[in-house]
Every structure is written in C-alpha cells, then in structure tokens.
Design an enzyme around this catalytic site. Structure first.
Site, PDB file in Angstrom:
ATOM      1  N   LEU A 126     -13.652   6.522   1.915  1.00 44.63           N
ATOM      2  CA  LEU A 126     -12.529   5.661   1.542  1.00 44.63           C
ATOM      3  C   LEU A 126     -12.013   6.062   0.176  1.00 44.63           C
ATOM      4  O   LEU A 126     -12.685   6.775  -0.564  1.00 44.63           O
ATOM      5  CB  LEU A 126     -12.997   4.209   1.501  1.00 44.63           C
ATOM      6  CG  LEU A 126     -13.593   3.671   2.785  1.00 44.63           C
ATOM      7  CD1 LEU A 126     -14.110   2.275   2.572  1.00 44.63           C
ATOM      8  CD2 LEU A 126     -12.555   3.685   3.894  1.00 44.63           C
ATOM      9  N   ASP A 127     -10.816   5.604  -0.192  1.00 45.31           N
ATOM     10  CA  ASP A 127     -10.356   5.827  -1.556  1.00 45.31           C
ATOM     11  C   ASP A 127     -10.464   4.520  -2.340  1.00 45.31           C
ATOM     12  O   ASP A 127     -10.920   3.496  -1.824  1.00 45.31           O
ATOM     13  CB  ASP A 127      -8.948   6.423  -1.584  1.00 45.31           C
ATOM     14  CG  ASP A 127      -7.921   5.523  -0.930  1.00 45.31           C
ATOM     15  OD1 ASP A 127      -8.239   4.357  -0.707  1.00 45.31           O
ATOM     16  OD2 ASP A 127      -6.821   6.005  -0.650  1.00 45.31           O
ATOM     17  N   SER A 128     -10.049   4.573  -3.617  1.00 44.57           N
ATOM     18  CA  SER A 128     -10.313   3.420  -4.488  1.00 44.57           C
ATOM     19  C   SER A 128      -9.545   2.178  -4.031  1.00 44.57           C
ATOM     20  O   SER A 128     -10.029   1.060  -4.180  1.00 44.57           O
ATOM     21  CB  SER A 128      -9.949   3.774  -5.919  1.00 44.57           C
ATOM     22  OG  SER A 128      -8.638   4.267  -5.979  1.00 44.57           O
TER      23      SER A 128
ATOM     24  N   ASP B  37      -8.834   1.374  -0.928  1.00 48.18           N
ATOM     25  CA  ASP B  37      -9.564   0.792   0.205  1.00 48.18           C
ATOM     26  C   ASP B  37     -10.739  -0.040  -0.287  1.00 48.18           C
ATOM     27  O   ASP B  37     -11.043  -1.099   0.270  1.00 48.18           O
ATOM     28  CB  ASP B  37     -10.084   1.901   1.128  1.00 48.18           C
ATOM     29  CG  ASP B  37      -8.964   2.662   1.797  1.00 48.18           C
ATOM     30  OD1 ASP B  37      -7.956   2.026   2.111  1.00 48.18           O
ATOM     31  OD2 ASP B  37      -9.104   3.871   1.976  1.00 48.18           O
TER      32      ASP B  37
ATOM     33  N   ARG C 112       0.834  -1.204   0.000  1.00 45.62           N
ATOM     34  CA  ARG C 112       0.000   0.000   0.000  1.00 45.62           C
ATOM     35  C   ARG C 112       0.872   1.259   0.000  1.00 45.62           C
ATOM     36  O   ARG C 112       0.585   2.225  -0.688  1.00 45.62           O
ATOM     37  CB  ARG C 112      -0.902  -0.058   1.231  1.00 45.62           C
ATOM     38  CG  ARG C 112      -1.819   1.114   1.382  1.00 45.62           C
ATOM     39  CD  ARG C 112      -2.905   1.065   0.364  1.00 45.62           C
ATOM     40  NE  ARG C 112      -3.634   2.308   0.368  1.00 45.62           N
ATOM     41  CZ  ARG C 112      -4.918   2.410   0.621  1.00 45.62           C
ATOM     42  NH1 ARG C 112      -5.628   1.350   0.862  1.00 45.62           N
ATOM     43  NH2 ARG C 112      -5.519   3.575   0.608  1.00 45.62           N
TER      44      ARG C 112
END
Lengths: 116, 126
Positions: free
Chosen positions: B81-83, B85, A49
C-alpha cells in the site's frame, strides 16, 4: 556539502510527506462530515484521492510546498462548521457526562480531611 | 394487615423454579447468558477480538490481498500500500472501534501490530 544537502533534502521530504498524510486524513474526515449518506461519501472520497494522486509525481520541493499550502488553504476554506465528534471525546455529546454511581455508593466530601 | 406483612416477610418463593420452568417453553432472551450494560466502559475488548476485528477491517480494503493479511504485516512493506492507503485504513479502524485518534498518533500507525497494540490499549475502544 553533498551529505548535508542530501540530509536536508531527506528531512524536508519527510516533513512534506507527513504534512500530506495529515492533510489527507483531515480532508477525508471532512469529506465524511459533508457527506449526508455513505454512498455519497464513497464518490467524494475517491474524488479527493484523485486530487492527491494528480500531483503524485511532482519532484520540485518548492512546488510541492506550494501545492501543500494550496491544499491546506482549500481544506480550511471548506472545513465543516459542525463536524462529527466521537461522543466521549472533548466536544462530543457524552463528554464529562458520567453515569450515576451504583446504589449504596456515597461520596463523602471531606476536602482534604480524610483520615489516611 | 400486620399478619399479612408478617407472613409476607417470612414467605420465600423459590424463584429458580419459575425461571427453569419458563425456560422450557420459550427461548432465552440473550444467548450465552451475557448481560451487556450500555453505559459501562468496563467491558474491555479481549486481545483476540481486537486482532480479529483489525484484520477483518484490513482485509476489507479494496487494494489489499486478503490472503496476505496477518497480525504482523507492515502496511507499506508487506501489503504494497502507499501512505494514503495507510491513512484510509487507520480511519476505517477508528470507525470500527469508535475511536478518535489524534492526527500525530494516527500518523505513527503503519503496521498491523502497532494498530492492534494501540486499539487494545485504548480505554474507549469498543
């Protein structure tokens, strides 16, 4: 001219976002394949991430394309040779392995000559 | 021998009586009386169960505020959230329901009701 270029920009951005999402998804699954234990996976996943987050604010389209291509090359290089497949899915351990039919059910093979 | 066979053929033992008598002295094996066949895929999930499990998966994501989660939230618009997530949530859902969602279809799942719909309509969800 400005409208078409804006539309082109947006379309290219959308395609890039989709590529990144799918790359992240595949890479995350591959991380799980490589991780022997769950607690190892958590750290690897957060490292992955961070690698994505590091280039979050890049604006230039060509640079983004290059970064995505680099990421995909790196994914393909380190791809797991024997990934986990859900048992029922093609390639899984239970694929096309069906339970025996219950007692009293008989399959008659008439090959197209059934009377109906 | 023939007599024994004839007697056995006509002998009927009330099984229910034994079953009832045994139940008094030991607890029943499976509570609720439901028998689950491990080889069968006929036991489809109920909608309520799907909703409850999907919501619990989403609540467990570290970036989600559990009080905001409801069956019709959008991951990015409502939960902040973002993409990436979203990708993580969809993968967690796949593990929860033992699914394998193709990449292109998983990419389309961006809200809670879409996820519930997909899992509920999937024949292999368990």
């Amino acid at each position: 001219m400005s409208f078409s270029s804006t539309a082109g920009y947006l379309a290219r951005r959308a395609a890039q976002k989709e590529r990144v999402r799918i790359l992240y998804r595949r890479a995350l699954k591959d991380t799980l394949n490589w991780a022997v234990h769950r607690h190892l996976f958590y750290r690897d996943a957060s490292d992955l991430r961070e690698r994505f987050e590091a280039n979050k604010h890049v604006e230039d389209l060509d640079t983004i394309d290059k970064l995505i291509a680099d990421g995909e090359a790196s994914y393909n290089k380190w791809r797991h040779p024997d990934p986990y497949i859900v048992p029922w899915a093609p390639g899984g351990s239970k694929f096309t392995r069906n339970p025996t039919p219950p007692e009293g059910i008989e399959i008659i093979y008439d090959y197209g000559r059934e009377d109906h | 021998m023939a007599l024994r066979a004839a007697v056995l053929r006509h002998l009927r033992v009330p099984v229910q009586f034994f079953a009832l008598a045994r139940r008094e002295c030991q607890p029943p094996l499976c509570s609720g009386g439901s028998l689950r066949l491990f080889s069968s895929h006929d036991d489809h999930l109920t909608k309520d169960e799907v909703i409850e499990r999907v919501l619990s998966v989403i609540r467990c994501h570290p970036k989600v505020d559990p009080s905001k989660v409801s069956p019709d939230v959008h991951f990015q618009k409502d939960l902040g959230l973002d993409s990436l997530d979203t990708v993580e949530i969809v993968m967690a859902l796949e593990e929860e329901f033992k699914l394998e969602i193709p990449d292109k279809e998983a990419d389309k799942i961006d809200s809670c009701d879409l996820a519930i719909e997909y899992v509920y309509n999937h024949p292999m969800a368990s």
